[in-house]
Design a protein around this motif. Structure first.
Motif, PDB file in Angstrom:
ATOM      1  N   SER A   1       0.073  12.123  -3.240  1.00 47.18           N
ATOM      2  CA  SER A   1       0.842  10.890  -3.425  1.00 47.18           C
ATOM      3  C   SER A   1       0.695  10.358  -4.842  1.00 47.18           C
ATOM      4  N   LEU A   2      -0.518  10.375  -5.344  1.00 50.05           N
ATOM      5  CA  LEU A   2      -0.780   9.873  -6.683  1.00 50.05           C
ATOM      6  C   LEU A   2      -0.078  10.723  -7.740  1.00 50.05           C
ATOM      7  N   LYS A   3      -0.081  12.019  -7.525  1.00 54.94           N
ATOM      8  CA  LYS A   3       0.557  12.935  -8.472  1.00 54.94           C
ATOM      9  C   LYS A   3       2.053  12.693  -8.537  1.00 54.94           C
ATOM     10  N   ARG A   4       2.661  12.394  -7.386  1.00 57.96           N
ATOM     11  CA  ARG A   4       4.115  12.244  -7.336  1.00 57.96           C
ATOM     12  C   ARG A   4       4.573  10.828  -7.688  1.00 57.96           C
ATOM     13  N   PHE A   5       3.805   9.801  -7.254  1.00 59.50           N
ATOM     14  CA  PHE A   5       4.293   8.430  -7.408  1.00 59.50           C
ATOM     15  C   PHE A   5       3.401   7.528  -8.271  1.00 59.50           C
ATOM     16  N   GLY A   6       2.273   8.026  -8.705  1.00 59.69           N
ATOM     17  CA  GLY A   6       1.434   7.256  -9.624  1.00 59.69           C
ATOM     18  C   GLY A   6       1.001   5.902  -9.087  1.00 59.69           C
ATOM     19  N   ASP A   7       1.152   4.856  -9.910  1.00 60.25           N
ATOM     20  CA  ASP A   7       0.683   3.509  -9.554  1.00 60.25           C
ATOM     21  C   ASP A   7       1.376   2.942  -8.318  1.00 60.25           C
ATOM     22  N   ARG A   8       2.506   3.526  -7.934  1.00 55.32           N
ATOM     23  CA  ARG A   8       3.211   3.034  -6.742  1.00 55.32           C
ATOM     24  C   ARG A   8       2.306   3.103  -5.512  1.00 55.32           C
ATOM     25  N   VAL A   9       1.430   4.087  -5.480  1.00 57.41           N
ATOM     26  CA  VAL A   9       0.509   4.251  -4.346  1.00 57.41           C
ATOM     27  C   VAL A   9      -0.428   3.052  -4.258  1.00 57.41           C
ATOM     28  N   TYR A  10      -1.012   2.660  -5.379  1.00 61.97           N
ATOM     29  CA  TYR A  10      -1.926   1.519  -5.389  1.00 61.97           C
ATOM     30  C   TYR A  10      -1.194   0.223  -5.034  1.00 61.97           C
ATOM     31  N   GLU A  11       0.023   0.060  -5.555  1.00 58.93           N
ATOM     32  CA  GLU A  11       0.814  -1.131  -5.266  1.00 58.93           C
ATOM     33  C   GLU A  11       1.118  -1.232  -3.773  1.00 58.93           C
ATOM     34  N   ALA A  12       1.487  -0.100  -3.170  1.00 60.20           N
ATOM     35  CA  ALA A  12       1.814  -0.080  -1.740  1.00 60.20           C
ATOM     36  C   ALA A  12       0.595  -0.407  -0.900  1.00 60.20           C
ATOM     37  N   GLU A  13      -0.575   0.041  -1.353  1.00 64.45           N
ATOM     38  CA  GLU A  13      -1.803  -0.257  -0.614  1.00 64.45           C
ATOM     39  C   GLU A  13      -2.121  -1.752  -0.688  1.00 64.45           C
ATOM     40  N   LEU A  14      -1.974  -2.329  -1.874  1.00 63.13           N
ATOM     41  CA  LEU A  14      -2.235  -3.759  -2.048  1.00 63.13           C
ATOM     42  C   LEU A  14      -1.266  -4.610  -1.238  1.00 63.13           C
ATOM     43  N   GLU A  15      -0.021  -4.132  -1.129  1.00 60.48           N
ATOM     44  CA  GLU A  15       1.003  -4.871  -0.376  1.00 60.48           C
ATOM     45  C   GLU A  15       0.860  -4.672   1.132  1.00 60.48           C
ATOM     46  N   GLY A  16      -0.045  -3.804   1.539  1.00 58.62           N
ATOM     47  CA  GLY A  16      -0.246  -3.562   2.964  1.00 58.62           C
ATOM     48  C   GLY A  16       0.764  -2.611   3.585  1.00 58.62           C
ATOM     49  N   ILE A  17       1.534  -1.919   2.743  1.00 58.12           N
ATOM     50  CA  ILE A  17       2.541  -0.985   3.260  1.00 58.12           C
ATOM     51  C   ILE A  17       1.881   0.288   3.762  1.00 58.12           C
ATOM     52  N   ILE A  18       0.809   0.718   3.053  1.00 60.85           N
ATOM     53  CA  ILE A  18       0.116   1.940   3.456  1.00 60.85           C
ATOM     54  C   ILE A  18      -1.372   1.685   3.605  1.00 60.85           C
ATOM     55  N   THR A  19      -2.040   2.604   4.284  1.00 68.48           N
ATOM     56  CA  THR A  19      -3.493   2.623   4.389  1.00 68.48           C
ATOM     57  C   THR A  19      -3.950   4.015   3.983  1.00 68.48           C
ATOM     58  N   ILE A  20      -5.030   4.084   3.237  1.00 69.37           N
ATOM     59  CA  ILE A  20      -5.583   5.381   2.843  1.00 69.37           C
ATOM     60  C   ILE A  20      -6.877   5.589   3.610  1.00 69.37           C
ATOM     61  N   GLN A  21      -6.870   6.606   4.493  1.00 67.72           N
ATOM     62  CA  GLN A  21      -8.035   6.882   5.331  1.00 67.72           C
ATOM     63  C   GLN A  21      -8.377   8.354   5.224  1.00 67.72           C
ATOM     64  N   ASN A  22      -9.651   8.612   4.863  1.00 68.36           N
ATOM     65  CA  ASN A  22     -10.127   9.999   4.758  1.00 68.36           C
ATOM     66  C   ASN A  22      -9.218  10.858   3.883  1.00 68.36           C
ATOM     67  N   GLY A  23      -8.731  10.257   2.812  1.00 62.94           N
ATOM     68  CA  GLY A  23      -7.910  11.014   1.862  1.00 62.94           C
ATOM     69  C   GLY A  23      -6.476  11.220   2.285  1.00 62.94           C
ATOM     70  N   ILE A  24      -6.039  10.564   3.393  1.00 61.60           N
ATOM     71  CA  ILE A  24      -4.673  10.699   3.913  1.00 61.60           C
ATOM     72  C   ILE A  24      -3.964   9.363   3.810  1.00 61.60           C
ATOM     73  N   VAL A  25      -2.722   9.396   3.364  1.00 60.18           N
ATOM     74  CA  VAL A  25      -1.907   8.184   3.241  1.00 60.18           C
ATOM     75  C   VAL A  25      -1.099   7.979   4.524  1.00 60.18           C
ATOM     76  N   ARG A  26      -1.197   6.803   5.110  1.00 58.61           N
ATOM     77  CA  ARG A  26      -0.497   6.496   6.350  1.00 58.61           C
ATOM     78  C   ARG A  26       0.278   5.190   6.183  1.00 58.61           C
ATOM     79  N   LEU A  27       1.495   5.153   6.745  1.00 62.72           N
ATOM     80  CA  LEU A  27       2.265   3.911   6.763  1.00 62.72           C
ATOM     81  C   LEU A  27       1.679   2.959   7.792  1.00 62.72           C
ATOM     82  N   ASN A  28       1.656   1.661   7.455  1.00 64.37           N
ATOM     83  CA  ASN A  28       1.167   0.665   8.414  1.00 64.37           C
ATOM     84  C   ASN A  28       2.275   0.237   9.370  1.00 64.37           C
TER      85      ASN A  28
END
Length: 258
Positions: free
Chosen positions: A231-258
């Motif tokens: 995710s980071l390789k493809r979308f960069g800072d968008r991943v961190y922004e989505a996590e802060l906004e509560g759109i995604i959760t990162i668990q055990n190295g896997i990105v999941r939609l909330n």
């Protein structure tokens, strides 16, 4: 001549024989999305039409690509419900022919905004056996198969046979006892799972994009449960922004939609 798909599709390894050629027109990025195949009778009841449209629409809102065969009836309703930009149509003829004619405008829209696939050269006209070939490809592309209405002796039931051999889960709509004898038989023999609530079923694929998540490529990508590094390789800072906004959760190295 329609272009030939050169990328290898692991999903098609479940077919009896991997296609020697696969022609396409449209958006190949749809192949990267989660996919569900929807098939059924060419003469659906009003109930089936309404439910098929609602199912396809609910899935598309969650970033799922709907796969079907561009035929009259259930196929056409499924494509329409998902919207051209969220659908893959597999046809039994060459891509230079828009068949059936009654669906030519629908097919033209998918060609422009979605994706058309065929195993047949330009100029090839559909035959009985080419529909069988088409059906196997429709099933192989989807992560699961939904049959919304089908008679006992029908192409849709042949599609179910493909799905079961490929180890895919089959879902059906609950129908009255004297209607859709094929899907009722599948339920009776416990070969299919009924969809009792469309929103509940669709929610297993994630939250609706209409519920506050922007429906874009990042949303579609996260539906596939990618790794954090991917995710980071493809979308960069968008991943961190989505996590802060509560759109995604990162668990055990896997990105999941909330």
């Amino acid at each position: 001549m329609s272009p030939i798909l050169t990328q290898h599709l692991p999903a098609l390894e479940s077919m009896k024989k991997y296609p020697s050629k696969l022609f396409y027109k449209g958006n190949l990025e749809l192949l990267q999305r989660p996919k569900v195949s929807i098939v059924g009778t060419r003469r659906p009841s009003n109930y089936t039409r309404q439910c098929t449209y609602a199912l396809a629409n609910a899935l598309a809102k969650r970033g799922v690509c709907v796969v079907s065969g561009a035929a009259m009836g259930v196929d056409a309703v499924a494509h329409a419900g998902a919207g051209a930009e969220n659908t893959i149509a597999v046809v039994a003829n060459g891509l230079d022919i828009r068949y059936p004619a009654v669906n030519k405008e629908l097919i033209a829209g998918i060609e422009e905004k979605g994706l058309l696939l065929s195993q047949f050269n330009d100029g090839f006209r559909a035959t009985g056996w080419s529909f069988v070939v088409r059906n196997e490809l429709v099933v192989a592309l989807g992560d699961s198969l939904i049959v919304t209405e089908a008679d006992l002796e029908s192409g849709s039931m042949r599609s179910v046979e493909y799905a079961l051999k490929m180890g895919k889960k089959v879902f059906v709509l609950p129908q009255r006892l004297d209607e859709s004898l094929g899907t009722n038989k599948l339920l009776n023999e416990m070969q299919a799972t009924p969809i009792h609530n469309i929103e509940t079923f669709a929610s297993t694929f994630g939250q609706s994009a209409d519920d506050g998540i922007q429906k874009d490529e990042f949303f579609y990508f996260c539906q596939t449960l990618p790794t954090f590094d991917e995710s980071l390789k493809r979308f960069g800072d968008r991943v961190y922004e989505a996590e802060l906004e509560g759109i995604i959760t990162i668990q055990n190295g896997i990105v999941r939609l909330n």
